[in-house]
Design an enzyme around this catalytic site. Sequence first.
Site, short mmCIF file in Angstrom:
data_model
loop_
_atom_site.label_atom_id
_atom_site.label_comp_id
_atom_site.label_asym_id
_atom_site.label_seq_id
_atom_site.Cartn_x
_atom_site.Cartn_y
_atom_site.Cartn_z
N HIS A 140 -28.69 -28.90 6.01
CA HIS A 140 -27.47 -29.66 6.28
C HIS A 140 -27.67 -30.58 7.47
CE1 HIS A 140 -26.33 -26.01 4.09
NE2 HIS A 140 -25.30 -26.66 3.62
N HIS A 161 -23.64 -34.35 4.10
CA HIS A 161 -23.39 -32.96 4.48
C HIS A 161 -24.62 -32.07 4.29
CE1 HIS A 161 -21.34 -29.11 4.87
NE2 HIS A 161 -21.86 -28.75 3.73
N GLU A 167 -6.20 -8.56 10.62
CA GLU A 167 -7.36 -7.68 10.46
C GLU A 167 -8.67 -8.45 10.52
OE1 GLU A 167 -4.92 -7.99 8.17
OE2 GLU A 167 -3.73 -6.17 8.43
N HIS A 196 -1.54 0.12 -0.93
CA HIS A 196 -1.94 0.62 0.38
C HIS A 196 -2.92 1.80 0.30
CE1 HIS A 196 1.20 -2.02 1.61
NE2 HIS A 196 1.24 -1.61 2.84
#
Lengths: 676, 676
Positions: free
Chosen positions: A38, A270, A419, A481
């Site tokens: 890249h 890119h 999280e 859950h």
Amino acid sequence: MTESVKSVPAPRDQHLRDMANCIRFLSMDAVEKAKSGHPGMPMGMADIAVVLFSDFLKFDAEDPYWFDRDRFLISNGHGSMLLYSLLYLTGYRDMTIDQIENFRQVDSKTAGHPEYRHATGIETTTGPLGQGIANSVGFALAERIMNARFGDNLSNHYTYVFLGDGCLMEGISQEAISLAGHLKLGKLIAFWDNNSISIDGATSLAESDDQPARFRASNWHVQEIDGHDTDAIRNAIVEAQRVTDRPSLIACKTIIGFGFPTRAGTQKAHSDAPGEEEIAGARKILGWNAPPFEIPSDLLEDWRKIGAKGRNARMAWAVRVQTAKADVRGEFERRMKGELPSDWTGAIEAAKQELLSAEKDLATRQASGIVLNHLAETIPELIGGSADLTPSNNTKAKSMIEIAPGHYNGSYVHYGVREHGMAAAINGIALHGGLIPYGGTFLTFSDYARPSIRLAAMMAVRSIFVMTHDSIGLGEDGPTHQPVEHLTALRAIPGLAVFRPGDPIETAECWQAILDAPRQAALIALSRQPMPLLRRQPGSINLSAKGGYVLLEAEGGARELTIMSTGSELHLAVEARAKLQAEGVPTAVVSMPCRLLFEAQAPDYKREVLGGGTARVAVEAAVQDSWDRYLGLDGRFVGMHSFGASGKIDDVYKKFDITTDAVVRAARGALGVRRR
Amino acid sequence: MTESVKSVPAPRDQHLRDMANCIRFLSMDAVEKAKSGHPGMPMGMADIAVVLFSDFLKFDAEDPYWFDRDRFLISNGHGSMLLYSLLYLTGYRDMTIDQIENFRQVDSKTAGHPEYRHATGIETTTGPLGQGIANSVGFALAERIMNARFGDNLSNHYTYVFLGDGCLMEGISQEAISLAGHLKLGKLIAFWDNNSISIDGATSLAESDDQPARFRASNWHVQEIDGHDTDAIRNAIVEAQRVTDRPSLIACKTIIGFGFPTRAGTQKAHSDAPGEEEIAGARKILGWNAPPFEIPSDLLEDWRKIGAKGRNARMAWAVRVQTAKADVRGEFERRMKGELPSDWTGAIEAAKQELLSAEKDLATRQASGIVLNHLAETIPELIGGSADLTPSNNTKAKSMIEIAPGHYNGSYVHYGVREHGMAAAINGIALHGGLIPYGGTFLTFSDYARPSIRLAAMMAVRSIFVMTHDSIGLGEDGPTHQPVEHLTALRAIPGLAVFRPGDPIETAECWQAILDAPRQAALIALSRQPMPLLRRQPGSINLSAKGGYVLLEAEGGARELTIMSTGSELHLAVEARAKLQAEGVPTAVVSMPCRLLFEAQAPDYKREVLGGGTARVAVEAAVQDSWDRYLGLDGRFVGMHSFGASGKIDDVYKKFDITTDAVVRAARGALGVRRR
């Protein structure tokens, strides 16, 4: 045909442009030789890197591990050649020109994306987008925590991070931005490569965000500059350093593939090899005459000076360490070495005593909380936290003080319902050094954090993930859950030590094994529901550290049956064994709190534990995949074969037939097959 | 002790307050009886729900599947009792008071979190935070796509979504917000339960964001109101509907647990049974005299009227469907039924012909692109997309037109670098109906999308995840981008059909199996690298739909050895077989493109395919866990035992010894064990 661009904007400072071109051509040459990579990002961000490294970044290429160095991360890790170029140019010893020429080849230090431990100067593994910016929050927080403990003399450095449009589109970036802004991490400075190009084309194909407004909404200081104007870059960094109560974003308008004649400013810049023609054009446009992989000696000399300019600062810091008060110095040096306090195992023993004297069944999450109470008093570098489940995860030790915005003299982080950001920040804290981070959530939400957990395992750092409510035993919250496939999915991650203790004593032992392994990412799965104490006479050997062991040997004859289990199902195995022994079947129970560690044992030990030739049953309230290797074709499994269900714990276990009786039935089945 | 609150703000309209109290007391009573659940959200958002349902929401409780109904989602799914209360009150037939009384009990319709398919009126499964708001983007986009195709007469409805602070902290919400704002989804209206409370305490513990500014930065229309002021709620919804070029956020300042005497406005209101005293206090404060689970008949009657008020609109719509042009009506009704066009298998056959006539090896991602070219021309409801990897994923069929902001008459979505948001949006599109969505990224980034993939499997909807670059065969990008554990981790998700075709023909067959299963979430793993055509005479039976089959039977005697494989390693198995056959070992090759489907076959078929009693070897460039069940204790595995490495494809395969020779060696090992 794409029109050729004949020029680039004139530089403010030709020397700095030339210095930047060193990065550009090394990057182009390496990508061209590898026929992969890249080039766009290194060419676009080279001017920023030059100013940052020349005038600001505190580092010394001679000592890549200098604790008080500024940290420099590239969250847009596909631009790895920017980093490799900088490491080579500034004189990191292991980053030779050979390594640059072997970019992206097997066993080189110059992997496609920066890999932590592959070469010095690589602070973290990046590539999966958004991880670096989220790591940087952990780095910057760790620096402030160390500063709060040891003062400006010993810990006072910046965290600089480059990031791209892709990083900002990933949700994890929002968690990171929001957390960093909330915590007022003033020494975190981010540079956004605002080039408006992504792989599919212009970013406008998929995105219309006002990024500066977004960062301001999260309490960041924001500046917008031309990323090729070296004066503007310098002024922006000065200003970002001046603002101390907020992290800073410097939004740098750049041209991807700056210098390419046809690809500059397009998605073609890119990635992929540019081809000889494109490079020839760039040479002309940028006025570069050196052969591939060669840096003109005057420029290389100037770069090497940059690599050495921090030497005095490092020496002065070393003197400050030497002359610090003995206790401060001792503690600081211990932290830098990553060694635990000499008396830490005493805390484990004390925890075991408390657990043994408990007068009721404990959930392993409760046992874990008790262990942490003892550990936190002995190991001050433990940094706890939770993604907004502190009362459920039992992650906050009694002695832990909360870290708050601007107040870092604590050891507990309220990560919020983030999280993923939490896990990445934990990686950053662990990578920074001086601290041992852990963070909690429900096991089912390990999925939200999984990309960062994977990187912790790949980097082999002591990131610790505390995952409670680890089965259908979570009960009423129901299948969303209740983790079912998560243990298998996590055990499949190479190098991740997944622990699932089967009683309070094992919980203490697992924590001991986790802390004792500085180069081991770990996850500990803990129950919501109470379970009996099974290890009433634990002894001093850490059996859980073997990964698997015989909890109860067969009696009344040679072992005929082996029941394997973990966690909250271990007591079902014990109860089933009692019934089977009563029926005259010599039955052993094997506890397997960590498959990874068990697999690392000697073959003889493993064979002995597993009972070579015996019938086998495994019981775990989860899918069976990670047990199949021990069950063989004739073993039986008691566990989950579907998602869970909402209901009372006992009702749910019954619904899915995970009971003592089911284990006994499975055992009879397994024995029947063998006896046929 | 917490001080008791003696009153709540006076209502604008006592009747509406009473209507809202129906929700509040059903929620309190249900949570109290279950001794578990989350009363805080339903009590806090009840006023908003009443206004929305009374004056705006287009629905008819008699026909929960009415296609042109407004969709109502709760992203803060822990507040499930709000939804269950509304379904009961408005008269959904299956939501009886018994169900409410059995909240959170095994096999009730009223699970802890709303579970799609458990009861009518539940539009999606929520609970893992942020999923609902991200689903809502898919719902709203699907509505606009259907509108662009079928006009206002047939598709013209709103998507309303409730969400909480936790949803906004999750990174996925940023991906959703950013995508929705970019796409100008004006008929998406979100209500933020701005109660400033999370589980750990005040949201200020972990968060300082200016959420309205954040939404504005992503091109949303934002209003801030008192969430208990029914006039303000009504006015805000009117205004949100008036603004058609942007999605709307209505930030509702609310009191969590509105009506509780001591818990209101605190984290104690969030979850857990409130206790009799707290409920008694709420009765007093809210002026509620009915016994538990009883709704005063006048109020219930008014609620039932709300449930029926959409009947005329539904009838009028049904007439419009009946009177639409025959071809429009036929197509619309087919879409609603979820049936594929009658000639769709012809497209598969045509694709196979094209694949058979290819004159070079194809990567399965290329084969997939060719299949999609054929399918897209035949199945207009296919909605493709990619998370900014369109040219790599080969997801954009030639005939597909890009969907752009305000322009929905297309079938390809540039999701941006938002794997998680993409997967959740795909779930929303699939749930909405009328369309079949798929989206691509690299297999390694399935981790980013995993929580949504899990929910797709749990809901059993036809969400299709196209995951290319599915092994170390990705090459130079290195271990961060090389999936190793992902196949095992994904196969472990109950009900998720994970396909990994082994050649171009299998690729077509896998697509056929995917599309043929309207209640099956699927993921297809595809190679970056070309591989040989192995099925030169495919025949008309879809062998891949069996999950596993004998690709090449043993020759020259009874089968002694079975080599199992998938994907880009299948040809290694074929080559190894040739060598082993030459050595006189009768060897079969089993292709196993989908373990889930194979497991569902009859035992006899499975035994025959796997070769009961033969030695076994599996080869897959991934960890072995999901193969152990077929290998037994004596089988051998050729695959990955660590993370991958950056390098050329061939070099990487050699480094990790995944080669034809390695398979042959493993086979000899497995045969040796058996012959011992």
